[in-house]
Design a protein around this motif. Structure first.
Motif, PDB file in Angstrom:
ATOM      1  N   LEU A 151       0.844  -1.191   0.000  1.00 35.64           N
ATOM      2  CA  LEU A 151       0.000   0.000   0.000  1.00 35.64           C
ATOM      3  C   LEU A 151       0.884   1.247   0.000  1.00 35.64           C
ATOM      4  O   LEU A 151       1.881   1.315   0.730  1.00 35.64           O
ATOM      5  CB  LEU A 151      -0.904   0.012   1.232  1.00 35.64           C
ATOM      6  CG  LEU A 151      -2.218   0.786   1.096  1.00 35.64           C
ATOM      7  CD1 LEU A 151      -3.156   0.078   0.122  1.00 35.64           C
ATOM      8  CD2 LEU A 151      -2.897   0.930   2.453  1.00 35.64           C
ATOM      9  N   SER A 152       0.524   2.214  -0.830  1.00 31.87           N
ATOM     10  CA  SER A 152       1.226   3.493  -0.870  1.00 31.87           C
ATOM     11  C   SER A 152       0.245   4.577  -0.450  1.00 31.87           C
ATOM     12  O   SER A 152      -0.753   4.817  -1.131  1.00 31.87           O
ATOM     13  CB  SER A 152       1.752   3.765  -2.285  1.00 31.87           C
ATOM     14  OG  SER A 152       2.467   4.983  -2.338  1.00 31.87           O
ATOM     15  N   VAL A 153       0.518   5.217   0.686  1.00 30.01           N
ATOM     16  CA  VAL A 153      -0.435   6.142   1.294  1.00 30.01           C
ATOM     17  C   VAL A 153       0.041   7.580   1.085  1.00 30.01           C
ATOM     18  O   VAL A 153       1.152   7.935   1.489  1.00 30.01           O
ATOM     19  CB  VAL A 153      -0.614   5.851   2.800  1.00 30.01           C
ATOM     20  CG1 VAL A 153      -1.735   6.720   3.370  1.00 30.01           C
ATOM     21  CG2 VAL A 153      -0.922   4.374   3.034  1.00 30.01           C
ATOM     22  N   GLY A 154      -0.807   8.402   0.484  1.00 27.82           N
ATOM     23  CA  GLY A 154      -0.458   9.786   0.186  1.00 27.82           C
ATOM     24  C   GLY A 154      -0.656  10.694   1.388  1.00 27.82           C
ATOM     25  O   GLY A 154      -1.643  11.438   1.467  1.00 27.82           O
ATOM     26  N   ILE A 155       0.280  10.670   2.322  1.00 27.47           N
ATOM     27  CA  ILE A 155       0.191  11.484   3.535  1.00 27.47           C
ATOM     28  C   ILE A 155       0.442  12.960   3.213  1.00 27.47           C
ATOM     29  O   ILE A 155      -0.314  13.843   3.578  1.00 27.47           O
ATOM     30  CB  ILE A 155       1.222  11.004   4.577  1.00 27.47           C
ATOM     31  CG1 ILE A 155       0.964   9.534   4.962  1.00 27.47           C
ATOM     32  CG2 ILE A 155       1.221  11.921   5.794  1.00 27.47           C
ATOM     33  CD1 ILE A 155      -0.304   9.291   5.708  1.00 27.47           C
ATOM     34  N   GLN A 156       1.573  13.244   2.561  1.00 31.33           N
ATOM     35  CA  GLN A 156       2.083  14.575   2.182  1.00 31.33           C
ATOM     36  C   GLN A 156       2.572  15.386   3.377  1.00 31.33           C
ATOM     37  O   GLN A 156       3.659  15.944   3.348  1.00 31.33           O
ATOM     38  CB  GLN A 156       1.065  15.378   1.368  1.00 31.33           C
ATOM     39  CG  GLN A 156       0.346  14.639   0.253  1.00 31.33           C
ATOM     40  CD  GLN A 156       1.230  13.796  -0.643  1.00 31.33           C
ATOM     41  OE1 GLN A 156       2.432  13.836  -0.588  1.00 31.33           O
ATOM     42  NE2 GLN A 156       0.611  12.971  -1.493  1.00 31.33           N
TER      43      GLN A 156
ATOM     44  N   VAL B 239       4.524  -1.095   3.152  1.00 38.59           N
ATOM     45  CA  VAL B 239       3.794   0.170   3.134  1.00 38.59           C
ATOM     46  C   VAL B 239       4.757   1.292   2.772  1.00 38.59           C
ATOM     47  O   VAL B 239       5.859   1.389   3.323  1.00 38.59           O
ATOM     48  CB  VAL B 239       3.139   0.473   4.500  1.00 38.59           C
ATOM     49  CG1 VAL B 239       2.536   1.877   4.526  1.00 38.59           C
ATOM     50  CG2 VAL B 239       2.073  -0.570   4.826  1.00 38.59           C
ATOM     51  N   ASN B 240       4.323   2.138   1.848  1.00 39.39           N
ATOM     52  CA  ASN B 240       5.037   3.376   1.526  1.00 39.39           C
ATOM     53  C   ASN B 240       4.203   4.556   2.016  1.00 39.39           C
ATOM     54  O   ASN B 240       2.978   4.560   1.874  1.00 39.39           O
ATOM     55  CB  ASN B 240       5.246   3.510   0.016  1.00 39.39           C
ATOM     56  CG  ASN B 240       5.718   4.911  -0.367  1.00 39.39           C
ATOM     57  OD1 ASN B 240       6.818   5.324   0.000  1.00 39.39           O
ATOM     58  ND2 ASN B 240       4.877   5.664  -1.067  1.00 39.39           N
ATOM     59  N   LEU B 241       4.879   5.544   2.589  1.00 32.90           N
ATOM     60  CA  LEU B 241       4.242   6.807   2.927  1.00 32.90           C
ATOM     61  C   LEU B 241       4.836   7.901   2.058  1.00 32.90           C
ATOM     62  O   LEU B 241       6.058   8.044   1.976  1.00 32.90           O
ATOM     63  CB  LEU B 241       4.451   7.158   4.408  1.00 32.90           C
ATOM     64  CG  LEU B 241       3.942   6.156   5.449  1.00 32.90           C
ATOM     65  CD1 LEU B 241       4.183   6.690   6.853  1.00 32.90           C
ATOM     66  CD2 LEU B 241       2.468   5.828   5.245  1.00 32.90           C
ATOM     67  N   ASP B 242       3.972   8.663   1.378  1.00 34.10           N
ATOM     68  CA  ASP B 242       4.399   9.821   0.596  1.00 34.10           C
ATOM     69  C   ASP B 242       4.452  11.047   1.491  1.00 34.10           C
ATOM     70  O   ASP B 242       3.470  11.360   2.184  1.00 34.10           O
ATOM     71  CB  ASP B 242       3.410  10.105  -0.538  1.00 34.10           C
ATOM     72  CG  ASP B 242       3.619   9.217  -1.739  1.00 34.10           C
ATOM     73  OD1 ASP B 242       4.643   8.515  -1.809  1.00 34.10           O
ATOM     74  OD2 ASP B 242       2.744   9.221  -2.628  1.00 34.10           O
ATOM     75  N   LEU B 243       5.570  11.763   1.454  1.00 32.30           N
ATOM     76  CA  LEU B 243       5.703  13.053   2.126  1.00 32.30           C
ATOM     77  C   LEU B 243       6.147  14.087   1.105  1.00 32.30           C
ATOM     78  O   LEU B 243       6.822  13.769   0.134  1.00 32.30           O
ATOM     79  CB  LEU B 243       6.731  12.998   3.258  1.00 32.30           C
ATOM     80  CG  LEU B 243       6.396  12.175   4.506  1.00 32.30           C
ATOM     81  CD1 LEU B 243       7.552  12.250   5.494  1.00 32.30           C
ATOM     82  CD2 LEU B 243       5.110  12.659   5.161  1.00 32.30           C
TER      83      LEU B 243
END
Length: 405
Positions: free
Chosen positions: A146-151, A184-188
């Motif tokens: 899952l890649s979650v677009g946190i930003q 899991v990937n988190l986008d910042l």
């Protein structure tokens, strides 16, 4: 038994350069599948992706999934017999798909392509569009990354970016993702409107405390044809942005993450396999509205695009004409096309990969390599070519050196 032969995959349409090269591949590159889901709740002002805010009539999910399946079926002759090593479902906001629709789609893919049993299957998700139960259903449907677009985890910065979630939603989504998925990937994002170095460090500290296997850290760019391009916000100056980038890279290195690509950081052996396939000039079939693809065959290497607008893509199902544009890559194109991807890798690539993926000898890129070495932008370590620190900082300038080849 007769001796095994390698039959070159030789492009028919590519004419040799004057006194030069004729591409000839000895084997097909690895193959991935990209699926584009174009809808989102609201278009973010910085976004230049092919995404469209959901209208009052909602998402035509059933019709779109049927079109995706028809698109895949029409493309099967181009990939027949080839193993698919990864799937990436991007957008837009693919987490708006119902779990039932996602299960239908992935079942259809498994029935039509030779999917590696250990394939990495990624879904992009945004906080505010999911809950823990939905994540569990996505996992059951076959998603394993899952890649979650946190930003950002800062409410003010999220508001400035036009995001529909707040900091509490971001943390809850990350925690739920890590509960249900081993990858899991988190986008910042950093260099945000009004952001200080301390605030960028605070975002990173929150992300590290959550413990994801992968982090993508992007510098906010004011892209053309976006709301931010029309009404630019006040963002940190280049020196302040560079300080943020350097601190992020240093802190992630201290935390044990490998900075393996321009904006990507991973725990050892947890790199995104799908994206690595892009950066090593592998093949990928792209289906869905506006999707791009790159495929190799006995006829050569081609890039394809699908109709960009969802309505045009849905209409293509009636005619079966899903490919809007197809362009062959010739010997003049290939050095730049390859380097545009491979030089994003901080550790570089084995020199033999150029010939394996382009069908050209490394000499075809020699003039660009000479210029890049003279300017201190690339270096050779053993059998590996990699960008220097200077080359990483000035990647666009480095890539332009290969356009003249």
């Amino acid at each position: 038994m007769s001796e095994a032969r390698i039959i070159p995959i030789t492009p028919k349409a590519a004419a040799p350069k004057a006194g030069g090269w004729q591409p000839s591949l000895s084997a097909s590159p690895p193959l991935a599948l990209y699926i584009h889901f174009p809808w989102c709740v609201r278009k973010c002002p910085y976004c230049d992706f092919n995404s469209h805010a959901v209208k009052d009539e909602g998402i035509p999910e059933a019709a779109y999934i049927a079109a995706l399946i028809a698109d895949l079926e029409s493309a099967l002759p181009q990939i027949w017999g080839r193993r698919v090593h990864s799937i990436f479902i991007g957008g837009g906001t693919p987490s708006l798909i119902s779990p039932e629709g996602l299960d239908e789609l992935l079942t259809a893919v498994r029935m039509r392509v030779l999917l590696d049993p250990m394939a990495e299957i990624t879904l992009e998700a945004n906080p505010g569009t999911v809950d823990a139960g939905r994540f569990a259903a996505f996992r059951q449907a076959g998603i394993n990354r899952l890649s979650v677009g946190i930003q950002s985890f800062h409410d003010g910065h999220l508001q400035a970016l036009g995001r529909i979630h707040g900091s509490k939603d971001a943390i809850a989504a990350a925690e739920a993702a890590l509960k249900h998925f081993e990858a899991v990937n988190l986008d910042l994002m950093y260099a945000l409107p009004g952001q200080s170095l301390a605030e960028a460090e605070a975002d990173l500290a929150t992300a590290l405390a959550l413990g994801p296997q992968h982090l993508s850290c992007y510098h906010l760019t004011l892209e053309p044809n976006t709301a931010f391009a029309a009404n630019p916000p006040e963002v940190p100056d280049p020196d302040a942005s560079a300080d943020m980038q350097e601190r992020i890279e240093a802190r992630l290195g201290e935390a044990g993450y490998i900075h393996y690509e321009t904006s990507a950081f991973a725990r050892p052996n947890r790199e995104c396999r799908h994206n690595l396939n892009y950066w090593t000039f592998g093949d990928y079939l792209g289906i869905g509205a506006g999707a791009h693809g790159k495929l190799s065959s006995h006829e050569g290497i081609v890039r394809e695009t699908r109709p960009r607008h969802p309505a045009a893509y849905l209409a293509a199902r009636d005619s079966g004409a899903f490919v809007q544009d197809r362009r062959s890559l010739n010997a003049q194109d290939l050095p730049f096309e390859f380097m545009m991807n491979a030089l994003r890798l901080n550790q570089g690539f084995p020199l033999r990969l150029f010939a394996e993926r382009t069908g050209l000898p490394l000499e075809a890129a020699e003039s660009g390599l000479v210029r890049a070495r003279q300017q201190g932008l690339v270096e050779t370590a053993g059998d590996t070519l990699r960008p220097t620190l200077q080359g990483r900082r000035f990647l666009n300038e480095l890539l332009l050196l290969f356009l003249a080849d």
